[in-house]
Design an enzyme around this catalytic site. Structure first.
Site: not given
Ligand code: COA
Length: 162
Positions: A17, A41, A90, A128
């Site tokens: 991140h 989550k 990724r 994560s």
């Molecule tokens: N490096 C390391 N890890 C990464 C990464 C990177 N560059 N990018 C993503 N990850 C990991 C995260 O740590 C996470 O790991 P985990 O699932 O093992 O905990 C996973 O990849 C998913 O990451 P991400 O795509 O960022 O999803 P998220 O669940 O952390 O966040 C939101 C997603 C918050 C952006 C999305 O759910 C959101 O916008 N929520 C708000 C509500 C909303 O608008 N919903 C409608 C969306 S259409």
């Protein structure tokens, strides 16, 4: 002034991140790390803890701030005057999920653009949940997280005396 959001659950923030945030900070005047409540989550760290860890980890980045949010990403972005969302890509497996989220966000607000940056090879398979698992098993994960996160995980998963 250009403002970008870097959204995620950050449970906890990892060096993967941090890489995305640093790249965004070079491209935009202002970057807001948007920490989603993501109750579905069942995060290990509370929203307040995740925000505090992200704040500590980015303390030396002058154009980066951190905020928690509990509504739609597009609503939060509009409220903050941000019209760009920056996400890290990724492996190819991220593509389908990111494609779906980007398409939905675009349906909700066509003025918000999503920009993807490629993660470097060392963080390609980092997440994560992998970090949480390594911490719970007391494995070596120093190179994957900022020092403040390592400290928080050690407090959460203390080594028991045998
Ligand atoms: N490096 C390391 N890890 C990464 C990464 C990177 N560059 N990018 C993503 N990850 C990991 C995260 O740590 C996470 O790991 P985990 O699932 O093992 O905990 C996973 O990849 C998913 O990451 P991400 O795509 O960022 O999803 P998220 O669940 O952390 O966040 C939101 C997603 C918050 C952006 C999305 O759910 C959101 O916008 N929520 C708000 C509500 C909303 O608008 N919903 C409608 C969306 S259409």
């Amino acid at each position: 002034m250009s403002t970008a959001l870097v959204p995620g659950t950050f449970d906890p923030i990892t060096n993967g991140h941090m890489d995305v945030i640093a790249r965004a900070a070079q491209l935009f005047d202002q970057v807001i790390v948007a920490v989603a409540a993501s109750q579905k989550k069942r995060p290990l760290f509370t929203l307040e803890e995740r925000v505090a860890l992200a704040q500590k980890a980015t303390a030396d980045m002058p154009n980066v701030t951190v905020e928690g949010f509990d509504d739609l990403l597009t609503t939060f972005a509009r409220r903050k005057g941000a019209n760009v969302v920056v996400k890290g890509l990724r492996a190819i497996t991220d593509f389908e999920y990111e494609f779906q989220m980007t398409a939905m966000n675009y349906q909700m607000d066509t003025s918000i653009e999503t920009l993807f940056v490629m993660s470097p090879p060392e963080y390609m398979y980092l997440s994560s949940s992998i970090v949480r698992e390594l911490a719970a098993l007391h494995a070596d994960y120093d190179r994957f997280v900022p020092a403040c996160v390592k400290e928080a995980l050690e407090a959460r998963f203390p080594v028991e005396d045998s």
